[in-house]
Design an enzyme around this catalytic site. Structure first.
Site, PDB file in Angstrom:
ATOM      1  N   GLU A 106      57.797  20.237 -32.448  1.00 52.34           N
ATOM      2  CA  GLU A 106      57.533  20.448 -33.875  1.00 52.34           C
ATOM      3  C   GLU A 106      57.998  21.833 -34.334  1.00 52.34           C
ATOM      4  O   GLU A 106      58.310  22.703 -33.519  1.00 52.34           O
ATOM      5  CB  GLU A 106      56.045  20.279 -34.176  1.00 52.34           C
ATOM      6  CG  GLU A 106      55.184  21.313 -33.485  1.00 52.34           C
ATOM      7  CD  GLU A 106      53.927  21.652 -34.270  1.00 52.34           C
ATOM      8  OE1 GLU A 106      54.033  21.960 -35.480  1.00 52.34           O
ATOM      9  OE2 GLU A 106      52.841  21.639 -33.661  1.00 52.34           O
ATOM     10  N   LYS A 147      55.312  24.129 -45.304  1.00 50.96           N
ATOM     11  CA  LYS A 147      54.648  23.403 -44.213  1.00 50.96           C
ATOM     12  C   LYS A 147      54.599  21.944 -44.636  1.00 50.96           C
ATOM     13  O   LYS A 147      54.064  21.625 -45.695  1.00 50.96           O
ATOM     14  CB  LYS A 147      53.249  23.978 -44.020  1.00 50.96           C
ATOM     15  CG  LYS A 147      52.393  23.228 -43.007  1.00 50.96           C
ATOM     16  CD  LYS A 147      50.982  23.792 -42.961  1.00 50.96           C
ATOM     17  CE  LYS A 147      50.028  22.801 -42.345  1.00 50.96           C
ATOM     18  NZ  LYS A 147      48.630  23.076 -42.689  1.00 50.96           N
ATOM     19  N   VAL A 152      52.578  18.185 -36.803  1.00 46.85           N
ATOM     20  CA  VAL A 152      52.528  17.110 -35.803  1.00 46.85           C
ATOM     21  C   VAL A 152      52.778  15.764 -36.483  1.00 46.85           C
ATOM     22  O   VAL A 152      53.573  14.945 -36.008  1.00 46.85           O
ATOM     23  CB  VAL A 152      51.169  17.125 -35.065  1.00 46.85           C
ATOM     24  CG1 VAL A 152      50.980  15.855 -34.244  1.00 46.85           C
ATOM     25  CG2 VAL A 152      51.082  18.363 -34.170  1.00 46.85           C
ATOM     26  N   ASP A 206      38.368  17.596 -45.592  1.00 46.33           N
ATOM     27  CA  ASP A 206      39.592  18.111 -44.962  1.00 46.33           C
ATOM     28  C   ASP A 206      39.764  17.561 -43.543  1.00 46.33           C
ATOM     29  O   ASP A 206      39.181  18.061 -42.582  1.00 46.33           O
ATOM     30  CB  ASP A 206      39.565  19.648 -44.956  1.00 46.33           C
ATOM     31  CG  ASP A 206      40.933  20.243 -44.622  1.00 46.33           C
ATOM     32  OD1 ASP A 206      41.838  19.477 -44.227  1.00 46.33           O
ATOM     33  OD2 ASP A 206      41.087  21.466 -44.770  1.00 46.33           O
ATOM     34  N   SER A 217      42.939  16.366 -41.012  1.00 48.51           N
ATOM     35  CA  SER A 217      44.396  16.454 -40.894  1.00 48.51           C
ATOM     36  C   SER A 217      45.057  15.080 -40.908  1.00 48.51           C
ATOM     37  O   SER A 217      44.569  14.123 -40.279  1.00 48.51           O
ATOM     38  CB  SER A 217      44.762  17.170 -39.598  1.00 48.51           C
ATOM     39  OG  SER A 217      46.168  17.156 -39.429  1.00 48.51           O
ATOM     40  N   ALA A 218      46.201  15.001 -41.585  1.00 47.69           N
ATOM     41  CA  ALA A 218      47.011  13.779 -41.570  1.00 47.69           C
ATOM     42  C   ALA A 218      47.590  13.507 -40.176  1.00 47.69           C
ATOM     43  O   ALA A 218      48.126  12.421 -39.935  1.00 47.69           O
ATOM     44  CB  ALA A 218      48.133  13.881 -42.598  1.00 47.69           C
ATOM     45  N   ASP A 219      47.458  14.476 -39.259  1.00 47.69           N
ATOM     46  CA  ASP A 219      47.882  14.218 -37.869  1.00 47.69           C
ATOM     47  C   ASP A 219      47.128  13.015 -37.307  1.00 47.69           C
ATOM     48  O   ASP A 219      47.677  12.230 -36.529  1.00 47.69           O
ATOM     49  CB  ASP A 219      47.590  15.433 -36.969  1.00 47.69           C
ATOM     50  CG  ASP A 219      48.464  16.641 -37.278  1.00 47.69           C
ATOM     51  OD1 ASP A 219      49.373  16.535 -38.137  1.00 47.69           O
ATOM     52  OD2 ASP A 219      48.218  17.698 -36.655  1.00 47.69           O
ATOM     53  N   LYS A 228      41.717  22.754 -31.145  1.00 47.83           N
ATOM     54  CA  LYS A 228      41.221  24.124 -31.267  1.00 47.83           C
ATOM     55  C   LYS A 228      39.856  24.117 -31.938  1.00 47.83           C
ATOM     56  O   LYS A 228      39.624  23.315 -32.842  1.00 47.83           O
ATOM     57  CB  LYS A 228      42.230  24.899 -32.124  1.00 47.83           C
ATOM     58  CG  LYS A 228      42.177  26.380 -31.936  1.00 47.83           C
ATOM     59  CD  LYS A 228      43.318  27.016 -32.697  1.00 47.83           C
ATOM     60  CE  LYS A 228      44.529  27.242 -31.814  1.00 47.83           C
ATOM     61  NZ  LYS A 228      45.641  27.892 -32.513  1.00 47.83           N
TER      62      LYS A 228
HETATM   63  N1  PSU Z   1      46.920  23.887 -34.417  1.00 45.96           N
HETATM   64  C1  PSU Z   1      47.400  24.877 -33.657  1.00 45.96           C
HETATM   65  N2  PSU Z   1      48.646  25.362 -33.904  1.00 45.96           N
HETATM   66  C2  PSU Z   1      49.430  24.842 -34.910  1.00 45.96           C
HETATM   67  C3  PSU Z   1      48.900  23.777 -35.706  1.00 45.96           C
HETATM   68  C4  PSU Z   1      47.663  23.326 -35.431  1.00 45.96           C
HETATM   69  O1  PSU Z   1      46.725  25.330 -32.770  1.00 45.96           O
HETATM   70  O2  PSU Z   1      50.547  25.324 -35.116  1.00 45.96           O
HETATM   71  C5  PSU Z   1      49.755  23.174 -36.785  1.00 45.96           C
HETATM   72  C6  PSU Z   1      50.412  21.885 -36.285  1.00 45.96           C
HETATM   73  O3  PSU Z   1      51.700  21.772 -36.863  1.00 45.96           O
HETATM   74  C7  PSU Z   1      49.506  20.808 -36.856  1.00 45.96           C
HETATM   75  C8  PSU Z   1      49.139  21.437 -38.183  1.00 45.96           C
HETATM   76  O4  PSU Z   1      50.124  19.547 -37.007  1.00 45.96           O
HETATM   77  O5  PSU Z   1      48.941  22.808 -37.890  1.00 45.96           O
HETATM   78  C9  PSU Z   1      47.901  20.805 -38.803  1.00 45.96           C
HETATM   79  O6  PSU Z   1      47.747  21.274 -40.104  1.00 45.96           O
HETATM   80  P1  PSU Z   1      46.668  20.597 -41.080  1.00 45.96           P
HETATM   81  O7  PSU Z   1      45.336  20.967 -40.485  1.00 45.96           O
HETATM   82  O8  PSU Z   1      46.905  21.213 -42.408  1.00 45.96           O
HETATM   83  O9  PSU Z   1      46.940  19.124 -41.051  1.00 45.96           O
HETATM   84 MN    MN Z   2      43.982  19.902 -44.219  1.00 45.20          MN
END
Ligand code: PSU
Ligand code: MN
Length: 315
Positions: A29, A90, A110, A142, A144-146, A163
């Protein structure tokens, strides 16, 4: 650049060639480059990780959107450009159409990396940490879309777990609800990125590339499922930061997040940055170590899965 069957997706010739021959490829990524780590560690890390994937017998494909074109595989020049240029968005999956339509540059999370990988047939992806359910999600919504992407896109994502800027228990609950297989490589504990443990057990455990490859084969080729697979790969013991030590730093970062009123897409990058600042870079050393480890594991897995698929080709 080789074109691909999908307009607006450009596949690096080396990657296209590997895919055409069923050779192992590992997706990487780019949000971790633009928003997850500072310069110059980000570009050094990205270059080194590509080298590790190669050393383990697979072809690396770092994924990003450059000037409206989805790139699967970056040249060294493109990688450097992405790590240094300002104004990189992003991008999660829902941002891809806007980036293409407006000709913009975006680093893929991701979720977006999985989707682009799947579009061209890449099945294995290495990263640091996946997104998940944020603390306080009951009020902020909130998530994540992951997690959404893992439920619908057939790519195995090797990470160091979740994390603790996130609610790990709720993230595992959500993954269960979404039907996403979660396995820990070589441990009975679910890891929390900097630490080999999280206080939560591994939903399921497998040991090593051959067992993990059998899981990919079972999911997609034997059962015909279309989900992603979350593979949590604990950080090597020598590089671990104990959970209580990093926990205090994360608690302070979360307080700052509240105090400054940061919300939405900026939450994860803000927390990642504050943790690095508050540990004076020690967390960055651990972060680099676990990404290297994940790249090696993912490459071994891609090699083993490619071998398994070839062995099971219909006569
Ligand atoms: N967690 C980490 N390092 C990162 C990310 C998450 O420890 O770099 C990044 C990854 O690209 C992950 C994104 O897909 O943050 C998730 O962001 P969000 O919570 O906005 O979906
Ligand atoms: Mn988010």
């Amino acid at each position: 650049m080789t074109s691909s069957p999908i307009p607006s997706v450009s596949v690096l010739p080396e990657v296209a060639d590997a895919l055409a021959h069923g050779a192992p490829v590992v997706a990487l990524e780019s949000t971790i480059i633009s928003h997850g780590m500072p310069f110059p560690q980000n570009v050094e890390m990205a270059t080194e990780v590509e080298g590790i994937v190669r050393a383990h017998g697979a072809v690396p494909a770092t994924i990003a959107v450059l000037d409206g074109v989805c790139q699967v595989g970056l040249t060294p020049e493109q990688l450097h450009h992405l790590a240094t240029v300002g104004g990189v968005f992003k991008a999660t999956t829902r941002d891809l159409p806007w980036l293409v339509a407006s000709g913009s540059t975006g680093a893929t999370t991701v979720a977006a990396t999985m989707r682009l990988a799947a579009l061209v047939g890449i099945r294995v992806f290495a990263t640091g940490g996946i997104g998940g359910v944020h603390r306080g999600a009951a009020h902020t919504f909130d998530v994540s879309a992951d997690l959404t992407e893992l439920s619908i896109t057939p790519v195995a994502v090797v990470s160091a777990g979740v994390k603790s800027i996130l609610d790990i228990a709720l993230t595992l609950e959500r993954l269960e609800t979404l039907g996403v297989p979660v396995v820990v490589n070589g441990s009975d504990d679910f890891p929390s990125f900097y630490s080999r443990t999280s206080g939560l057990p591994a939903p399921r455990r497998l040991d090593g590339a051959d067992q993990l490859a059998a899981m990919l084969h079972a999911t997609w080729d034997q059962l015909g499922l279309h989900t992603g697979i979350s593979i949590a790969n604990p950080i090597p013991a020598a590089d671990e930061i104990p959970a209580d030590e990093i926990g205090a730093v994360i608690t302070e970062a979360l307080h700052e997040l509240d105090a400054q009123g940061v919300t939405g897409q900026d939450v994860t990058p803000f927390l990642l940055r504050r943790v690095v600042d508050r540990t004076e870079g020690r967390s960055l050393v651990a972060n680099l170590a676990l990404v290297r480890n994940n790249a090696a594991t993912a490459a071994d897995l891609a090699v083993a899965y490619s071998r398994l698929r070839r062995a099971n080709l219909p006569a």
